[in-house]
Design a protein around this motif. Structure first.
Motif, PDB file in Angstrom:
ATOM      1  N   VAL A  42       0.842  -1.208   0.000  1.00 53.87           N
ATOM      2  CA  VAL A  42       0.000   0.000   0.000  1.00 53.87           C
ATOM      3  C   VAL A  42       0.874   1.253   0.000  1.00 53.87           C
ATOM      4  N   ALA A  43       1.884   1.275   0.859  1.00 55.13           N
ATOM      5  CA  ALA A  43       2.760   2.448   0.940  1.00 55.13           C
ATOM      6  C   ALA A  43       3.481   2.691  -0.384  1.00 55.13           C
ATOM      7  N   LEU A  44       4.044   1.638  -0.967  1.00 54.47           N
ATOM      8  CA  LEU A  44       4.766   1.795  -2.231  1.00 54.47           C
ATOM      9  C   LEU A  44       3.817   2.143  -3.381  1.00 54.47           C
ATOM     10  N   TYR A  45       2.592   1.629  -3.312  1.00 56.16           N
ATOM     11  CA  TYR A  45       1.633   1.942  -4.374  1.00 56.16           C
ATOM     12  C   TYR A  45       1.203   3.405  -4.300  1.00 56.16           C
ATOM     13  N   TYR A  46       1.015   3.905  -3.087  1.00 56.25           N
ATOM     14  CA  TYR A  46       0.711   5.322  -2.926  1.00 56.25           C
ATOM     15  C   TYR A  46       1.835   6.167  -3.521  1.00 56.25           C
ATOM     16  N   GLY A  74       6.490   6.298 -11.876  1.00 51.24           N
ATOM     17  CA  GLY A  74       6.261   5.817 -10.512  1.00 51.24           C
ATOM     18  C   GLY A  74       6.288   4.305 -10.436  1.00 51.24           C
ATOM     19  N   ASP A  75       5.768   3.648 -11.466  1.00 48.33           N
ATOM     20  CA  ASP A  75       5.799   2.185 -11.498  1.00 48.33           C
ATOM     21  C   ASP A  75       7.226   1.672 -11.662  1.00 48.33           C
ATOM     22  N   ALA A  76       8.017   2.374 -12.451  1.00 50.78           N
ATOM     23  CA  ALA A  76       9.420   1.992 -12.598  1.00 50.78           C
ATOM     24  C   ALA A  76      10.145   2.111 -11.260  1.00 50.78           C
ATOM     25  N   ASP A  77       9.865   3.190 -10.523  1.00 54.10           N
ATOM     26  CA  ASP A  77      10.465   3.377  -9.203  1.00 54.10           C
ATOM     27  C   ASP A  77      10.017   2.271  -8.247  1.00 54.10           C
ATOM     28  N   ARG A  78       8.747   1.891  -8.335  1.00 56.25           N
ATOM     29  CA  ARG A  78       8.215   0.824  -7.484  1.00 56.25           C
ATOM     30  C   ARG A  78       8.902  -0.501  -7.787  1.00 56.25           C
ATOM     31  N   ALA A  79       9.138  -0.761  -9.072  1.00 54.51           N
ATOM     32  CA  ALA A  79       9.796  -2.003  -9.459  1.00 54.51           C
ATOM     33  C   ALA A  79      11.219  -2.064  -8.919  1.00 54.51           C
ATOM     34  N   VAL A  80      11.946  -0.953  -9.031  1.00 54.53           N
ATOM     35  CA  VAL A  80      13.335  -0.935  -8.564  1.00 54.53           C
ATOM     36  C   VAL A  80      13.389  -1.060  -7.043  1.00 54.53           C
ATOM     37  N   THR A  81      12.538  -0.304  -6.340  1.00 52.55           N
ATOM     38  CA  THR A  81      12.537  -0.347  -4.880  1.00 52.55           C
ATOM     39  C   THR A  81      12.220  -1.744  -4.368  1.00 52.55           C
ATOM     40  N   HIS A  82      11.162  -2.327  -4.898  1.00 46.25           N
ATOM     41  CA  HIS A  82      10.782  -3.683  -4.467  1.00 46.25           C
ATOM     42  C   HIS A  82      11.836  -4.694  -4.901  1.00 46.25           C
ATOM     43  N   GLY A  83      12.357  -4.555  -6.121  1.00 45.56           N
ATOM     44  CA  GLY A  83      13.347  -5.492  -6.620  1.00 45.56           C
ATOM     45  C   GLY A  83      14.601  -5.525  -5.780  1.00 45.56           C
ATOM     46  N   ARG A  84      15.056  -4.366  -5.342  1.00 39.03           N
ATOM     47  CA  ARG A  84      16.249  -4.317  -4.499  1.00 39.03           C
ATOM     48  C   ARG A  84      15.999  -4.990  -3.155  1.00 39.03           C
ATOM     49  N   SER A  85      14.780  -4.849  -2.633  1.00 39.42           N
ATOM     50  CA  SER A  85      14.482  -5.439  -1.324  1.00 39.42           C
ATOM     51  C   SER A  85      14.423  -6.955  -1.367  1.00 39.42           C
ATOM     52  N   VAL A  86      14.152  -7.523  -2.555  1.00 36.83           N
ATOM     53  CA  VAL A  86      14.068  -8.988  -2.685  1.00 36.83           C
ATOM     54  C   VAL A  86      15.191  -9.539  -3.558  1.00 36.83           C
ATOM     55  N   ALA A 100       6.290  -8.656 -12.072  1.00 40.06           N
ATOM     56  CA  ALA A 100       5.049  -8.627 -11.301  1.00 40.06           C
ATOM     57  C   ALA A 100       4.267  -7.350 -11.571  1.00 40.06           C
ATOM     58  N   ILE A 101       4.975  -6.223 -11.663  1.00 44.91           N
ATOM     59  CA  ILE A 101       4.301  -4.943 -11.886  1.00 44.91           C
ATOM     60  C   ILE A 101       3.759  -4.850 -13.304  1.00 44.91           C
ATOM     61  N   VAL A 102       4.509  -5.366 -14.263  1.00 49.56           N
ATOM     62  CA  VAL A 102       4.019  -5.364 -15.647  1.00 49.56           C
ATOM     63  C   VAL A 102       2.727  -6.169 -15.752  1.00 49.56           C
ATOM     64  N   ILE A 103       2.700  -7.351 -15.137  1.00 52.18           N
ATOM     65  CA  ILE A 103       1.491  -8.175 -15.178  1.00 52.18           C
ATOM     66  C   ILE A 103       0.356  -7.486 -14.441  1.00 52.18           C
ATOM     67  N   GLU A 104       0.660  -6.949 -13.279  1.00 54.94           N
ATOM     68  CA  GLU A 104      -0.371  -6.289 -12.466  1.00 54.94           C
ATOM     69  C   GLU A 104      -1.011  -5.118 -13.200  1.00 54.94           C
ATOM     70  N   ARG A 105      -0.191  -4.260 -13.801  1.00 56.54           N
ATOM     71  CA  ARG A 105      -0.727  -3.107 -14.518  1.00 56.54           C
ATOM     72  C   ARG A 105      -1.437  -3.530 -15.806  1.00 56.54           C
ATOM     73  N   SER A 106      -0.916  -4.542 -16.479  1.00 61.74           N
ATOM     74  CA  SER A 106      -1.520  -4.999 -17.734  1.00 61.74           C
ATOM     75  C   SER A 106      -2.911  -5.581 -17.494  1.00 61.74           C
ATOM     76  N   VAL A 107      -3.032  -6.394 -16.447  1.00 58.56           N
ATOM     77  CA  VAL A 107      -4.341  -6.970 -16.128  1.00 58.56           C
ATOM     78  C   VAL A 107      -5.319  -5.859 -15.741  1.00 58.56           C
ATOM     79  N   GLY A 108      -4.848  -4.895 -14.967  1.00 61.72           N
ATOM     80  CA  GLY A 108      -5.709  -3.777 -14.589  1.00 61.72           C
ATOM     81  C   GLY A 108      -6.205  -3.008 -15.800  1.00 61.72           C
ATOM     82  N   GLN A 109      -5.312  -2.749 -16.745  1.00 60.60           N
ATOM     83  CA  GLN A 109      -5.700  -2.039 -17.964  1.00 60.60           C
ATOM     84  C   GLN A 109      -6.672  -2.864 -18.793  1.00 60.60           C
ATOM     85  N   ALA A 110      -6.424  -4.171 -18.877  1.00 60.78           N
ATOM     86  CA  ALA A 110      -7.303  -5.038 -19.657  1.00 60.78           C
ATOM     87  C   ALA A 110      -8.714  -5.057 -19.076  1.00 60.78           C
ATOM     88  N   VAL A 111      -8.818  -5.134 -17.758  1.00 61.59           N
ATOM     89  CA  VAL A 111     -10.130  -5.126 -17.114  1.00 61.59           C
ATOM     90  C   VAL A 111     -10.824  -3.784 -17.335  1.00 61.59           C
TER      91      VAL A 111
END
Length: 325
Positions: A102-106, A121-133, A142-153
């Protein structure tokens, strides 16, 4: 022989020039400049058409009641989006707690709303999360799939609603969506037919999508979360429309709102501004509500959304302080 040598030299020069042009077109500076020019151009065209009064009217229509409703709806939408991301990321082996999501999505939404293009912002989210894992690649997937499914819906919901309640938009919107799909699908089919490497890449993408969504129940859950996000943003636009004095029945407003939100997802914008205002003016005019009312409602929607994303600004500043300390 001399003529042949000259011909080879000229061909080589043309190839090098073409390569440099393609490389330049792929640079971030070129993409950002293109987004700013196109988004700014749409805004200039809207101002030339309706003047500045609708923008001012939208700003002056801001009140505490509208802000409260928008903040609440944005919180629900962000929570649903974060759950969608958390679910897909977990399926891909790079899970994260929902509160962190939630925090990173905000934060990503805030950056998307103030930076050109709507995706930084999504690119920043990917890098931040990616570094943590320790896996930027998986996190990005994960973000590409998440945003793509959201757009498709979102597109699917818009097409269904327009088919039943928005006949005045159906022809144009279907043509635009069809052209967009053709631009994406036809080259892919052509390339797949001609190249085994492309076919392997497409199969890999299909497998990644299956891995991210999992079972049918997982897909239904992700689709439902995406529908909640769309519904919340339609409701925010409804609040803005009512606040600017345009009282529109729900069966008329929902298709108009979905057209506006489709335009808002176009990445050629200036901090979210541009195509959204152009589409709002056009859609409201086609629905018989007036272009000025549409631009005013879109302006207020943009302001309400930015205010609602204030938690993202706080997360961003906190993260910057932690990095600098």
């Amino acid at each position: 022989m001399a003529a042949m040598t000259t011909g080879f030299a000229e061909t080589g020069t043309r190839e090098r020039t073409r390569t440099r042009r393609l490389a330049f077109a792929r640079t971030r500076w070129f993409r950002l400049t293109t987004q700013l020019v196109l988004g700014g151009g749409v805004l200039v065209a809207v101002v030339a058409r309706v003047g500045t009064k609708p923008f001012v009217h939208g700003l002056l229509s801001l009140d505490a009641r509208s802000i409260g409703g928008a903040v609440l709806l944005c919180a629900v939408a962000t929570g649903a989006s974060a759950w969608r991301w958390q679910f897909i990321a977990g399926r891909l082996g790079v899970g994260l707690p929902w509160t962190t999501a939630v925090a990173l999505y905000y934060r990503s939404q805030f950056l998307n709303s103030v930076l050109p293009g709507g995706v930084l912002g999504d690119a920043d989210r990917a890098v931040t999360h990616g570094r943590s894992v320790d896996s930027i690649g998986r996190a990005s997937r994960a973000i590409v799939i998440e945003r793509s499914v959201g757009q498709a819906v979102q597109v699917a919901l818009a097409l269904v609603v327009l088919a039943f309640f928005g006949r005045e938009f159906e022809g144009i919107v279907l043509a635009v969506v069809g052209a967009g799909l053709a631009v994406l699908v036809v080259p892919g089919i052509t390339a797949a037919a001609a190249s085994a490497r492309v076919r392997r890449a497409l199969r890999h993408e299909r497998d990644e999508l299956r891995a991210g969504l999992g079972t049918a129940a997982g897909f239904i859950g992700v689709a439902f979360a995406s529908a909640v996000v769309v519904a919340c943003h339609v409701a925010i636009l409804a609040i803005a429309t009512n606040a600017v004095g345009a009282h529109v029945p729900p069966d008329q407003l929902v298709p108009v709102a979905l057209v506006v939100l489709l335009a808002a997802s176009i990445p050629f914008n200036v901090g979210g501004w541009g195509p959204r205002e152009g589409a709002a003016g056009w859609a409201f005019a086609v629905a018989g509500l007036g272009a000025s009312a549409g631009v005013a409602a879109s302006t207020l929607y943009g302001v309400l959304t930015l205010i609602s994303l204030a938690p993202g600004a706080i997360v961003f500043m906190t993260h910057r302080k932690e990095e600098s300390s």
